[in-house]
Design an enzyme around this catalytic site. Structure first.
Site, PDB file in Angstrom:
ATOM      1  CB  VAL A 114     -11.524 -50.342  92.301  1.00 19.96           C
ATOM      2  CG1 VAL A 114     -12.050 -50.567  90.867  1.00 19.96           C
ATOM      3  CG2 VAL A 114     -11.742 -51.629  92.947  1.00 19.96           C
ATOM      4  CB  CYS A 115     -11.040 -46.477  89.510  1.00 18.40           C
ATOM      5  SG  CYS A 115     -11.140 -45.375  88.145  1.00 18.40           S
TER       6      CYS A 115
END
Length: 330
Positions: A114-115
């Protein structure tokens, strides 16, 4: 009864809290929706860290890890997610963690980020030869890994069909894109109706329209990086409704069309036509966000001339219409 799938998030000091709590809440809500239907839970949620106990987020509060990652058996994990955050830089230089991730990759069914967690997977060499995305602000950092096919406008690269992504190792864009990713994982596991029920419960799109480009501003070239074009670029920004064809720009710059095209590619990495389109798009976005001007007025002021030209450019670059963009961001 299907066995519980273990969804693990690996945290570290100064991770982004929403990168973890957002996806985990999606899986927890999937369990709740199944229980409402008289079905057993589908997921077991697990938080891993270098050692069990509280770990500080980048926001200052703490989340508690139940288990050390080095003591966990990757073969018992269905899905392992790596969040981003301010502490990502240190983890990219953590040889023990990178080695553990490399050993875990062939054993877990799904490994995702994520990210800016994508940079940790990249540092471990796990994105080599794969398509990947990350937060728009970290795309250039991800591009420093030449073996990775970087797509900066994807919300995530998970694809159970493996037609336009991968079902085993995948990445997602900034922060809330982790929720989009988790919904896609739930849909693949439990079906579209269940995933749609979760999205409705969380007041989310099941599939958010557009990519992450709609949330980021196009970078304005820095003066020290474009010294030979600076005067022309400033003039262009002040004359968006003027004739900005290649011939007109070359005349303004006192250069031949071929020389100007070559200079744009050297200093900006794109030709004059593409730069003009993006410059006008950025101006249109700013007007839609801040001025409340009509679509036709924005089209005229930014050199698109007709709303249909503006609409086509928005769909091309942002995958949303000007009207939808204005309603979302104004």
């Amino acid at each position: 009864m299907d066995p519980l799938r273990t969804i693990a998030c690996l945290i570290y000091p100064d991770f982004m809290s929403l990168d973890v709590t957002g996806p985990l809440q999606v899986f927890a809500s999937a369990n709740v929706e199944r229980q409402r239907q008289g079905l057993p839970s589908a997921y077991r949620l697990l938080v891993l860290a270098e050692q069990p106990g509280p770990v500080a987020t980048s926001a200052g509060f703490q989340l508690v890890a139940e288990q050390a990652w080095r003591d966990s058996n990757p073969a018992e994990l269905d899905t392992l997610l790596i969040p981003g955050g301010l502490g990502e830089v240190a983890q990219c230089q953590n040889p023990a963690l990178l080695a553990w991730l490399r050993a875990a990759e062939p054993k877990v069914r799904r490994l995702g980020s994520v990210c800016s967690g994508a940079l940790i997977l990249a540092a471990a060499g796990l994105l080599d030869g794969r398509r990947a995305t990350t937060h728009w602000a970290d795309v250039e950092a991800l591009r420093t890994y030449p073996q990775i096919e970087v797509d900066g406008n994807r919300l995530h690269t998970y694809d159970p069909s493996a037609r336009d992504g991968e079902a085993h190792v995948f990445t997602s864009a900034g922060v809330t894109a982790g929720i989009d990713l988790a919904l896609a994982l739930v849909e693949a596991d439990l079906g579209r109706p269940l995933a749609l029920a979760v999205a409705r419960r969380l007041v989310m799109f099941l599939r958010r329209p557009g990519g992450q480009a709609q949330f980021s501003a196009l970078l304005t070239p820095q003066a020290n990086r474009t010294p030979r074009l600076l005067g022309l670029l400033e003039w262009m920004a002040q004359n968006l409704s003027a004739d900005l064809s290649l011939e007109a720009l070359a005349s303004q710059a006192n250069l031949s069309s071929r020389s100007l095209s070559r200079l744009f590619v050297q200093e900006l990495g794109m030709g004059p036509g593409r730069y003009v389109e993006r410059l006008r798009l950025e101006a249109a976005r700013a007007l839609l966000q801040d001025s409340g001007a009509s679509i036709s007025t924005v089209a005229r002021l930014t050199g698109f001339n007709h709303p249909e030209n503006l609409r086509r450019t928005f769909h091309k670059h942002l995958a949303v219409s000007p009207q939808d963009y204005a309603e979302r961001f104004a």
